[in-house]
Design an enzyme around this catalytic site. Structure first.
Site, short mmCIF file in Angstrom:
data_model
loop_
_atom_site.label_atom_id
_atom_site.label_comp_id
_atom_site.label_asym_id
_atom_site.label_seq_id
_atom_site.Cartn_x
_atom_site.Cartn_y
_atom_site.Cartn_z
N ASN A 1 -16.41 -16.05 0.11
CA ASN A 1 -17.34 -17.01 -0.51
C ASN A 1 -16.52 -18.23 -0.91
O ASN A 1 -15.84 -18.23 -1.93
CB ASN A 1 -17.98 -16.33 -1.73
CG ASN A 1 -19.00 -17.22 -2.40
OD1 ASN A 1 -19.17 -18.37 -2.03
ND2 ASN A 1 -19.66 -16.68 -3.42
N ARG B 1 -20.29 -16.10 3.23
CA ARG B 1 -21.50 -16.58 2.57
C ARG B 1 -21.66 -18.06 2.89
O ARG B 1 -20.78 -18.86 2.61
CB ARG B 1 -21.36 -16.41 1.06
CG ARG B 1 -22.55 -16.95 0.34
CD ARG B 1 -22.36 -16.92 -1.14
NE ARG B 1 -23.57 -17.41 -1.78
CZ ARG B 1 -23.58 -18.04 -2.93
NH1 ARG B 1 -22.47 -18.26 -3.59
NH2 ARG B 1 -24.71 -18.46 -3.45
N HIS C 1 -30.16 -17.89 -3.22
CA HIS C 1 -29.93 -16.53 -3.72
C HIS C 1 -30.62 -15.50 -2.82
O HIS C 1 -30.95 -14.39 -3.25
CB HIS C 1 -30.50 -16.31 -5.15
CG HIS C 1 -29.85 -17.11 -6.23
ND1 HIS C 1 -30.58 -17.69 -7.27
CD2 HIS C 1 -28.57 -17.43 -6.46
CE1 HIS C 1 -29.75 -18.32 -8.08
NE2 HIS C 1 -28.52 -18.19 -7.62
N HIS D 1 -33.82 -13.32 -10.46
CA HIS D 1 -32.35 -13.41 -10.42
C HIS D 1 -31.97 -14.41 -11.51
O HIS D 1 -32.07 -15.62 -11.33
CB HIS D 1 -31.92 -13.89 -9.03
CG HIS D 1 -30.44 -14.09 -8.90
ND1 HIS D 1 -29.63 -13.30 -8.12
CD2 HIS D 1 -29.60 -15.00 -9.47
CE1 HIS D 1 -28.38 -13.70 -8.21
NE2 HIS D 1 -28.33 -14.75 -9.02
N ARG E 1 -28.61 -26.36 -15.11
CA ARG E 1 -29.57 -27.12 -14.29
C ARG E 1 -30.93 -27.17 -14.98
O ARG E 1 -31.37 -26.19 -15.57
CB ARG E 1 -29.75 -26.48 -12.91
CG ARG E 1 -28.53 -26.51 -12.04
CD ARG E 1 -28.89 -26.08 -10.62
NE ARG E 1 -27.70 -25.82 -9.84
CZ ARG E 1 -27.38 -24.62 -9.35
NH1 ARG E 1 -28.16 -23.57 -9.54
NH2 ARG E 1 -26.27 -24.48 -8.65
N ASP F 1 -23.89 -20.37 -22.03
CA ASP F 1 -23.73 -18.93 -21.94
C ASP F 1 -24.72 -18.22 -22.87
O ASP F 1 -24.77 -18.49 -24.07
CB ASP F 1 -22.29 -18.55 -22.31
CG ASP F 1 -21.99 -17.11 -21.92
OD1 ASP F 1 -22.72 -16.20 -22.37
OD2 ASP F 1 -21.03 -16.90 -21.16
N PHE F 2 -25.50 -17.32 -22.28
CA PHE F 2 -26.57 -16.66 -23.05
C PHE F 2 -26.03 -15.81 -24.19
O PHE F 2 -26.73 -15.58 -25.17
CB PHE F 2 -27.47 -15.85 -22.11
CG PHE F 2 -28.41 -16.72 -21.33
CD1 PHE F 2 -27.91 -17.55 -20.33
CD2 PHE F 2 -29.76 -16.74 -21.60
CE1 PHE F 2 -28.76 -18.39 -19.62
CE2 PHE F 2 -30.62 -17.57 -20.89
CZ PHE F 2 -30.11 -18.40 -19.90
N GLY G 1 -26.38 -11.94 -14.05
CA GLY G 1 -25.74 -11.87 -15.36
C GLY G 1 -26.69 -11.70 -16.54
O GLY G 1 -26.54 -10.76 -17.33
N GLU H 1 -24.32 -8.95 -4.01
CA GLU H 1 -24.43 -9.84 -2.86
C GLU H 1 -23.32 -9.58 -1.85
O GLU H 1 -23.53 -9.67 -0.64
CB GLU H 1 -24.40 -11.30 -3.33
CG GLU H 1 -25.68 -11.67 -4.07
CD GLU H 1 -25.61 -13.01 -4.77
OE1 GLU H 1 -25.08 -13.06 -5.90
OE2 GLU H 1 -26.06 -14.00 -4.21
P1 AMP Z 1 -24.05 -14.87 -13.16
O1 AMP Z 1 -24.21 -16.31 -12.79
O2 AMP Z 1 -25.01 -13.96 -12.51
O3 AMP Z 1 -22.63 -14.40 -13.05
O4 AMP Z 1 -24.41 -14.78 -14.73
C1 AMP Z 1 -23.56 -15.35 -15.69
C2 AMP Z 1 -24.28 -15.44 -17.02
O5 AMP Z 1 -24.71 -14.15 -17.46
C3 AMP Z 1 -23.37 -15.93 -18.13
O6 AMP Z 1 -23.32 -17.32 -18.18
C4 AMP Z 1 -24.05 -15.36 -19.34
O7 AMP Z 1 -24.91 -16.34 -19.84
C5 AMP Z 1 -24.87 -14.20 -18.86
N1 AMP Z 1 -24.42 -12.93 -19.46
C6 AMP Z 1 -23.40 -12.15 -19.09
N2 AMP Z 1 -23.29 -11.07 -19.91
C7 AMP Z 1 -24.27 -11.19 -20.84
C8 AMP Z 1 -24.71 -10.41 -21.96
N3 AMP Z 1 -24.10 -9.28 -22.29
N4 AMP Z 1 -25.76 -10.86 -22.67
C9 AMP Z 1 -26.39 -11.99 -22.34
N5 AMP Z 1 -26.04 -12.76 -21.29
C10 AMP Z 1 -24.99 -12.39 -20.56
#
Ligand code: AMP
Length: 395
Positions: A7, A91, A180, A208, A241, A284-285, A328, A382
């Site tokens: 990737n 990818r 995705h 997703h 975004r 970040d969540f 995530g 993926e």
């Molecule tokens: P991804 O782009 O699929 O790798 O998702 C990344 C995002 O998942 C991060 O920016 C976080 O906001 C979120 N994330 C990861 N772990 C947690 C968690 N335990 N609780 C809430 N959000 C999470």
């Protein structure tokens, strides 16, 4: 057969080596800051200690060389020599209308991927550089292209056309493509397996939800709608975004702040979404869930937008059998799943099983047995999906 999954981004390269027969992950890693000061490779393999080294990498070919050296290293490597790599699965972000499934990479395929660069100027050229670096260093090894857009090529015309003059579709292929796709494909198939029913008899919605986020509607085995558009900017509110917005806002900001369209698009891609709504607090969540008002505001926007897309896709399919959360946020945030399902989806007869919803990292049904619609958490994979599609073409 060992499949190397690649990737490639403009300055990064993520890789995994997967045994196609056992589907086990043999090694994985990342090259960062390719062509920039401070390049670094990180490598981890089953049975070995993870390591990370700063090494100069002027270009992707040097990065691929380092990956191959790491995989074949006498001490910490996982394969005896390069002849043990049977194929490489790449990818590729945008396949335009040219690709509705994965394919072996030939000169013509590379030309067609290059022709789609207009639609993904940041991604497709970088993806192609990765392909060419692998071709140079692994001569004779089959290369396969797996497209993020391919799964969505089944969208009907009424879903992929924008309500703008039709000549823009005819002249420039301006339409919804969706992204995705590998994840939506993998997760919707898993949902059918978990339901124990044929894929082509079901109506499935896949959410997703990661830093990039999209929802798709899969009806009777075909994707019929998806929230990302001609580019990944459309649809849900995401990490950085904006997702959907009134297009007039571009002109309004341009006039107020003397910015160009390019500058505003950059803001919509990199400074918006939950980062923007939280006043720059975080994308970040985990941070947003820490209880501060800025976080709550952003999470509220994210949840409502996601729930509205789910509702729209129930309408587009005239029903739904299962809703799946992945990526995530979808896999890890019990808070967000609870907020979306309990606040907005009661009309679908959904009742969450609170205990199941709080489990992490497993494939699980998070609704009670009485729930009229099943909701799943299905961790996406993926890379495994790319390895499977690659193996299917080369075995
Ligand atoms: P991804 O782009 O699929 O790798 O998702 C990344 C995002 O998942 C991060 O920016 C976080 O906001 C979120 N994330 C990861 N772990 C947690 C968690 N335990 N609780 C809430 N959000 C999470």
């Amino acid at each position: 057969m060992n499949i190397l999954v690649m990737n490639c981004g403009s300055s990064s390269l993520k890789f995994q080596l997967i045994d196609a027969q056992t589907e086990e992950l043999t090694a994985k890693g990342l090259c960062e800051r390719i062509g920039i000061d401070g390049s670094r490779i990180t490598f981890s393999a089953a049975g070995h200690k993870k390591w990370s080294r700063q090494v100069p990498m002027d270009n992707h070919r040097e990065a691929v060389r380092l990956v191959l050296d790491a995989l074949t290293d006498r001490g910490t490597g996982v394969v005896r020599d390069l002849s043990m790599i049977g194929a490489v699965g790449h990818r590729i972000v945008h396949g335009g209308e040219a690709f509705s499934k994965a394919c072996l990479i030939t000169k013509e395929v590379k030309e067609a991927i290059a022709a789609c660069s207009d639609l993904a100027p940041l991604h497709n050229p970088a993806n192609l550089i990765g392909v060419e670096a692998c071709e140079a260093l692994l001569p004779g090894v089959p290369m396969v292209a797996v497209f993020d857009t391919a799964f969505h090529q089944t969208l009907p015309e009424e879903a992929y056309l924008y309500a703008i003059p039709y000549r823009y579709y005819e002249q420039y292929k301006i339409r919804k493509y969706g992204f995705h796709g590998t994840s939506h494909d993998y997760v919707s198939h898993r949902a059918a397996q978990l339901l124990g029913k044929p894929y082509d008899t079901l109506k499935i919605i896949v959410c997703h939800l990661g830093n990039g986020a999209s929802v798709s509607a899969v009806k009777y085995g075909k994707c019929v709608d998806t929230s990302m558009g001609m580019t990944p900017l459309e649809g849900l509110a995401m990490g950085t975004r904006s997702g959907d917005l009134d297009p007039s806002i571009l002109e309004f900001i341009a006039n107020k702040e003397g910015k160009s369209i390019g500058e505003i698009i950059n803001i919509l891609n990199k400074e918006s979404g939950v980062l923007g709504v939280s006043g720059g607090f975080s994308s970040d969540f985990r941070d947003l869930e820490s209880g501060l008002a800025e976080g709550a505001r952003a999470l509220g926007v994210f949840a409502l937008r996601t729930a509205k897309y789910i509702g729209a896709y129930v309408a587009a399919m005239n029903g739904v059998d299962a809703i799946c959360f992945t990526a995530g946020v979808g896999e890890n945030s019990a808070f967000m799943r609870d907020k979306i399902c309990n606040t907005y989806l009661g009309y679908l007869g959904i009742t969450l099983d609170e205990e199941a919803n709080h489990k992490r990292g497993e494939e699980i049904v998070i609704t009670t047995p009485e729930s009229r619609t099943k909701v799943f958490v299905i961790p996406t994979n993926e890379e495994l999906a790319i390895a499977r599609q690659t193996y299917a073409l080369v075995k």
